[in-house]
Enzyme design. Structure first.
Site, PDB file in Angstrom:
ATOM      1  N   HIS A 234      48.821  18.516  56.350  1.00 53.58           N
ATOM      2  CA  HIS A 234      49.718  19.344  57.144  1.00 53.58           C
ATOM      3  C   HIS A 234      49.815  20.758  56.572  1.00 53.58           C
ATOM      4  O   HIS A 234      50.261  20.953  55.444  1.00 53.58           O
ATOM      5  CB  HIS A 234      51.096  18.686  57.158  1.00 53.58           C
ATOM      6  CG  HIS A 234      52.106  19.383  57.997  1.00 53.58           C
ATOM      7  ND1 HIS A 234      53.310  19.854  57.500  1.00 53.58           N
ATOM      8  CD2 HIS A 234      52.111  19.689  59.320  1.00 53.58           C
ATOM      9  CE1 HIS A 234      54.002  20.403  58.472  1.00 53.58           C
ATOM     10  NE2 HIS A 234      53.297  20.325  59.588  1.00 53.58           N
TER      11      HIS A 234
ATOM     12  N   ASP B 174      48.412  25.833  62.446  1.00 52.32           N
ATOM     13  CA  ASP B 174      49.068  26.420  63.620  1.00 52.32           C
ATOM     14  C   ASP B 174      48.406  27.770  63.887  1.00 52.32           C
ATOM     15  O   ASP B 174      47.878  28.403  62.965  1.00 52.32           O
ATOM     16  CB  ASP B 174      50.551  26.651  63.343  1.00 52.32           C
ATOM     17  CG  ASP B 174      51.201  25.466  62.645  1.00 52.32           C
ATOM     18  OD1 ASP B 174      51.634  24.542  63.355  1.00 52.32           O
ATOM     19  OD2 ASP B 174      51.263  25.465  61.396  1.00 52.32           O
TER      20      ASP B 174
ATOM     21  N   GLU C  23      45.396  20.231  59.300  1.00 54.68           N
ATOM     22  CA  GLU C  23      46.289  20.623  60.385  1.00 54.68           C
ATOM     23  C   GLU C  23      46.753  22.049  60.155  1.00 54.68           C
ATOM     24  O   GLU C  23      47.070  22.440  59.032  1.00 54.68           O
ATOM     25  CB  GLU C  23      47.489  19.675  60.430  1.00 54.68           C
ATOM     26  CG  GLU C  23      48.385  19.834  61.650  1.00 54.68           C
ATOM     27  CD  GLU C  23      49.465  20.905  61.509  1.00 54.68           C
ATOM     28  OE1 GLU C  23      50.075  21.273  62.534  1.00 54.68           O
ATOM     29  OE2 GLU C  23      49.694  21.377  60.367  1.00 54.68           O
TER      30      GLU C  23
ATOM     31  N   HIS D 111      52.467  29.358  60.995  1.00 54.93           N
ATOM     32  CA  HIS D 111      53.408  28.515  61.725  1.00 54.93           C
ATOM     33  C   HIS D 111      54.529  29.297  62.390  1.00 54.93           C
ATOM     34  O   HIS D 111      54.785  29.153  63.583  1.00 54.93           O
ATOM     35  CB  HIS D 111      54.000  27.459  60.788  1.00 54.93           C
ATOM     36  CG  HIS D 111      55.024  26.598  61.442  1.00 54.93           C
ATOM     37  ND1 HIS D 111      56.363  26.930  61.474  1.00 54.93           N
ATOM     38  CD2 HIS D 111      54.908  25.414  62.100  1.00 54.93           C
ATOM     39  CE1 HIS D 111      57.028  25.993  62.134  1.00 54.93           C
ATOM     40  NE2 HIS D 111      56.170  25.067  62.518  1.00 54.93           N
TER      41      HIS D 111
END
Length: 262
Positions: A27, A56, A54, A69
């Site tokens: 993450h 963003d 992962e 993010h």
């Protein structure tokens, strides 16, 4: 009366899923170690053996796509202001944790060519730049795109077609949860996985019925963001297909215990 056999865990017909489940997702590159969504974080995750990363994405005022993010630079960098209102020339000067630059997604795709990327599209303005970056990099096979906004995910599928793997949006997950209760609910077509929290607002999202119903529809279930080893084990016992974590060493240990760390 013998209960019906559980559907076999699905392996969606897209190269993004070409790895034995359960999948282990880092993450933001492993946010527990700090310096989230940076080249250094992703390099550490890859060094620990993580294949699935992962991140963003957001677009700067001049359309450059960054792995980041928050809507603003303030929380994790020494800069300030909303990314959507700042040009790349200014965003690139900010340092995450005072030391690491904010990376462009295109740079990360080049730096880690064997990695699979799960990408959360944080704003409508980031969608077109994302598809352009994926096309230029030829990275369709190693990316899965998701967003809380159902319309944003639907537009991604419509624009990119089957070459792009996508997860369900929020409405689709709700429909899947209702269907697992044998209640009416709409589940959008075209998604290949459901990426969900174990609980949402005190309501349990992931249980055996949810996993069984998702698998019956050919959807993998990936759960975020799980940092406690006992919760990881409980979810794996339910048959989930992937876990997203900040604590990379913890998840690796739990999977290794089960002979599932590939």
């Amino acid at each position: 009366m013998t209960p019906p056999a559980a559907p076999p865990p699905p392996r969606p017909a897209h190269p993004f899923f070409d790895h034995p489940a359960p999948l282990a997702f880092a993450h933001r590159g492993g946010a527990a170690a700090g310096l989230e969504n940076t080249h250094g974080a992703f390099a550490r995750a890859v060094g620990l053996g993580y294949r699935y990363l992962e991140t963003d994405v957001r677009a700067t005022a001049d359309g450059r796509l960054v792995a980041f993010h928050d809507a603003t630079l303030d929380r994790v960098t020494d800069g300030s202001g909303p990314i959507a209102a700042l040009p790349w020339a200014e965003v690139r000067r900010a340092r995450v944790g005072g030391s690491e630059p904010v990376p462009l997604l295109a740079e990360l795709l080049r730096a880690f060519p064997r990695a699979r990327w799960n990408i959360d599209v944080k704003a409508d303005a980031a969608l077109a730049p994302l598809l352009a970056v994926l096309d230029e990099a030829g990275a369709w096979d190693r990316v899965c795109v998701g967003a809380f906004d159902e319309g944003r995910v639907a537009r991604a599928r419509r624009l990119a077609g089957p070459r792009l793997a996508t997860s369900l949006g929020t409405r689709g997950v709700l429909g899947l949860r209702l269907r697992s209760y044998r209640l009416p609910g709409a589940v959008s077509r075209g998604a290949l996985c459901a990426q969900v929290p174990a609980r949402r607002g005190g309501v349990r999202v992931v249980d055996r019925a949810f996993v069984r119903h998702a698998h019956g529809r050919g959807l993998q279930v990936h759960v975020w963001t799980v940092n406690d080893p006992e919760r990881m084990r409980a979810l794996l016992d339910l048959g989930v297909d992937g876990i997203v974590t900040d604590r990379l060493g913890t998840l690796r240990t739990v999977l290794a215990e089960r002979g599932a760390w590939a």
